[in-house]
Design an enzyme around this catalytic site. Structure first.
Site, PDB file in Angstrom:
ATOM      1  N   ASP A 276       0.818  -1.224   0.000  1.00  0.00           N
ATOM      2  CA  ASP A 276       0.000   0.000   0.000  1.00  0.00           C
ATOM      3  C   ASP A 276       0.848   1.269   0.000  1.00  0.00           C
ATOM      4  O   ASP A 276       2.067   1.221  -0.167  1.00  0.00           O
ATOM      5  CB  ASP A 276      -0.953  -0.011   1.196  1.00  0.00           C
ATOM      6  N   ASP A 280       3.090  -0.923   4.553  1.00  0.00           N
ATOM      7  CA  ASP A 280       2.904  -1.860   5.668  1.00  0.00           C
ATOM      8  C   ASP A 280       1.854  -2.938   5.383  1.00  0.00           C
ATOM      9  O   ASP A 280       1.784  -3.926   6.088  1.00  0.00           O
ATOM     10  CB  ASP A 280       2.621  -1.124   6.989  1.00  0.00           C
ATOM     11  N   THR A 343      -8.524  -3.710  16.862  1.00  0.00           N
ATOM     12  CA  THR A 343      -7.958  -3.271  15.587  1.00  0.00           C
ATOM     13  C   THR A 343      -6.960  -2.136  15.836  1.00  0.00           C
ATOM     14  O   THR A 343      -7.257  -1.203  16.580  1.00  0.00           O
ATOM     15  CB  THR A 343      -9.091  -2.773  14.680  1.00  0.00           C
ATOM     16  N   LYS A 375       3.328  -3.396  10.956  1.00  0.00           N
ATOM     17  CA  LYS A 375       3.110  -4.447   9.979  1.00  0.00           C
ATOM     18  C   LYS A 375       4.019  -4.153   8.790  1.00  0.00           C
ATOM     19  O   LYS A 375       4.467  -3.018   8.626  1.00  0.00           O
ATOM     20  CB  LYS A 375       1.648  -4.530   9.584  1.00  0.00           C
TER      21      LYS A 375
HETATM   22  C1  G16 Z   1      -4.420   0.964  10.113  1.00  0.00           C
HETATM   23  C2  G16 Z   1      -3.986   0.266  11.363  1.00  0.00           C
HETATM   24  C3  G16 Z   1      -4.416  -1.166  11.315  1.00  0.00           C
HETATM   25  C4  G16 Z   1      -5.896  -1.279  11.071  1.00  0.00           C
HETATM   26  C5  G16 Z   1      -6.251  -0.524   9.806  1.00  0.00           C
HETATM   27  C6  G16 Z   1      -7.754  -0.461   9.561  1.00  0.00           C
HETATM   28  O1  G16 Z   1      -3.730   0.463   9.030  1.00  0.00           O
HETATM   29  O2  G16 Z   1      -2.592   0.327  11.539  1.00  0.00           O
HETATM   30  O3  G16 Z   1      -4.061  -1.749  12.520  1.00  0.00           O
HETATM   31  O4  G16 Z   1      -6.282  -2.606  10.962  1.00  0.00           O
HETATM   32  O5  G16 Z   1      -5.804   0.788   9.906  1.00  0.00           O
HETATM   33  O6  G16 Z   1      -8.338   0.256  10.575  1.00  0.00           O
HETATM   34  P1  G16 Z   1      -9.835   0.716  10.498  1.00  0.00           P
HETATM   35  O7  G16 Z   1     -10.637  -0.549  10.368  1.00  0.00           O
HETATM   36  O8  G16 Z   1     -10.063   1.440  11.785  1.00  0.00           O
HETATM   37  O9  G16 Z   1     -10.002   1.580   9.265  1.00  0.00           O
HETATM   38  P2  G16 Z   1      -3.048   1.432   7.970  1.00  0.00           P
HETATM   39  O10 G16 Z   1      -2.447   0.516   6.965  1.00  0.00           O
HETATM   40  O11 G16 Z   1      -4.180   2.284   7.438  1.00  0.00           O
HETATM   41  O12 G16 Z   1      -2.062   2.232   8.749  1.00  0.00           O
END
Ligand code: G16
Length: 542
Positions: A276, A280, A343, A375
């Site tokens: 992405d 991560d 989450t 991640k």
């Molecule tokens: C972030 C968080 C993740 C989470 C994701 C989705 O990811 O680091 O732990 O699972 O958002 O969160 P939500 O369901 O609240 O939208 P990233 O890749 O956006 O940093």
């Protein structure tokens, strides 16, 4: 010279699941970024003279905020800033740099998988000295501070040249512009058997990685094409663009449809993957098979010992609550710890630091391990390649054997994006109210066995996080989960997570939506999704 600038607070600087995310024009309001950065510094103690890591995913407005952050770090008394060349650092690479150089913390500029550009998304998050996202007690303090902030400090030296590797003393602070890829690539070489993967590729194994015009491009080029010998062109869309070429850099089946279609075709490569905006997340597709993130977590955990970095086995697995229970079965069979968190990657930090979990994962396309505290998209791709190289089997064989051994957790997430915020909050409030009456209720052939609002009790620091998702469990072990996303920037996003466990291998080839059809109908009915949001169908199904 250090200037103290008067400012007035903004009321909307509450960090979400992963930092503060807003549209660029909102970030461009006077002092908006400065207020938030100063609120971060004001919520920390003991950083005088220490090192701060700064980097971002290269999206629009990245360079402007990096310059502000460097000047503010100097004015607030940091002794050193390490910043990625071009302002680039993937989120996992930033986590690694913080850990490797024992920095005090880091500021990562990213809105992850959200689109970029002058009217799209931007974000700022703070990572602590273990390399991981700041825990809730810090993000809460930042928010409290942002509501009352009345000034910020900034040095007035000229902009730093971010486009060459250099180390300079500027305004009493060392600014080190570093190669964003080198340290990270070296770490990957330590963890994985590059010789075995190189050999697999030399025998004609075809891999295709889509960097989605985002931050992993330079990392993937170096690792897959240069160090592992994949032919030129194996890494696509490798140039990070401020607007990601006008696409959503979200590695799912909607935004990676082209790759998916290719992987399902007759002449498909052996392995397809994507990451992405900030590097991560990961998407894994074998020839003719999409691997859900929940299955991927379970399969990686079950086979991690095939990679040199994990050859002594893993201590435990952690997954977010909405992630399927596939990994639980691996943990049970191996007799290792299994942890269920809310989450948000920040909740894994304590478990990783305490050595309780080695591998963590989320349904939202995130998998990682104790090598960093974020991640890590490329890590997941490399662990898959390492496993494929050692086992000498195809992705589809590995996945179907896994199901045969552990059973299959059919799983899907339905997102309703851009829903009216009041309507979404009303839906969750109504569900919460109804929880005590649900057990025993029937929806078609399904009977509710239990229903609750998930609360997490951190086994390490004993903190408690309430209201982390509504869980409805049915007799026989199926479940649906409802929660509102904490990462969107437009209205609200309702996420509905649907899961059914199927132990019988003769029933492992059903199309996923079909296998979950009765649960999907029950979820729509229980939450009255149509009545409350006006939506007939989800926006995105993953
Ligand atoms: C972030 C968080 C993740 C989470 C994701 C989705 O990811 O680091 O732990 O699972 O958002 O969160 P939500 O369901 O609240 O939208 P990233 O890749 O956006 O940093």
């Amino acid at each position: 010279m250090i200037k103290t600038v008067s400012t007035t607070p903004y009321a909307d600087q509450k960090p979400g699941t992963s930092g503060l995310r807003k549209k660029v024009p909102e970030f461009q309001r006077p002092n908006y970024a400065e207020n938030f950065i100063q609120s971060i510094f004001d919520s920390l103690e003991g950083y005088q003279g220490k090192c701060l890591v700064i980097g971002g995913d290269g999206r629009y407005y990245n360079r402007d905020v990096i310059q502000k952050a460097i000047k503010m770090a100097a004015a607030n008394g940091f002794g050193k800033v390490m910043v990625g060349k071009g302002g680039i650092l993937s989120t996992p690479a930033a986590s690694h740099i913080i850990r490797k150089y024992k920095a005090f913390g880091g500021i990562i500029l990213s809105a992850s998988h959200n689109p970029g550009g002058p009217t799209e998304d931007f974000g700022i998050k703070y990572n602590i000295g273990n390399g991981g996202p700041a825990p809730e007690k810090i993000t809460d303090a930042i928010y409290e501070r942002s509501k009352v902030i009345d000034s910020y400090k900034i040095s007035d030296f000229p902009d730093i040249n971010l486009d060459r590797i250099a180390r300079e003393d500027i305004g009493g602070m060392i600014v080190s512009v570093i190669d964003p890829v080198e340290d990270y690539a070296a770490l990957m070489e330590e963890l994985f058997d590059f010789g075995a993967i190189r050999n697999l590729i030399s025998l004609g194994f075809r891999l295709c990685f889509d960097a989605m015009s985002a931050v992993t491009g330079p990392y993937a080029k170096e690792i897959f094409e240069i160090r592992l010998g994949a032919p030129d062109g194996s890494v696509r869309n490798f140039l990070p663009l401020p607007d990601f070429g006008g696409h959503h850099p979200d590695p799912n089946l909607v935004h990676c449809k082209e790759l998916y279609d290719e992987m399902m075709g007759d002449d498909a490569p052996d392995f397809g993957a994507a990451s992405d905006g900030d590097g991560d997340r990961n998407l894994i597709i074998g020839k003719g098979i999409y691997v859900t993130p929940s299955d991927s977590l379970a399969i990686l955990a079950a086979n991690a010992n095939l990679a040199p970095g994990y050859s002594h086995g893993i201590a435990g697995i952690a997954r977010s609550m909405p992630t399927s229970g596939a990994a639980d079965r691996v943990a049970e069979k191996r007799g290792i710890g299994m942890y269920e968190t809310p989450t948000g990657w920040k909740f894994f930090g304590n478990l990783l630091d305490a050595g309780m979990a080695t591998i963590c994962g989320e349904e939202s396309s995130g998998t990682g391990s104790n090598h960093v505290r974020e991640k890590d998209g490329l890590w997941a791709v490399l662990l898959w390649l390492n496993i494929l190289a050692v086992r000498g089997e195809s992705v589809v064989d590995i996945v179907t054997q896994h199901w045969a051994t552990y059973g299959r957790n059919y799983y899907s997430r339905h997102d309703y994006e851009g829903v009216d915020t009041d309507a979404a909050n009303g839906l969750i409030a109504a569900l919460r109210e109804k929880l005590p009456t649900l057990p025993g209720t029937k929806y078609g052939d399904l009977t509710v066995s239990a229903a609750d609002d998930f609360a997490y009790h951190d086994p390490v620091d004993k903190s408690v996080s309430q209201h982390q998702g509504i869980r409805i469990l049915f007799e026989g072990g199926s479940r649906v989960v409802f929660r509102l996303s904490g990462t969107g920037t437009t209205g609200a996003t309702l996420r509905v997570y649907i899961e059914r466990y199927e132990p019988d291998p003769t029933r492992h080839n059903i199309e996923t939506q079909e296998a979950l059809a009765d649960l999907i109908t029950a979820a729509q009915e229980i939450a009255d999704i149509k009545g409350r949001t006006g939506r007939d169908a989800p926006t995105v199904i993953t």
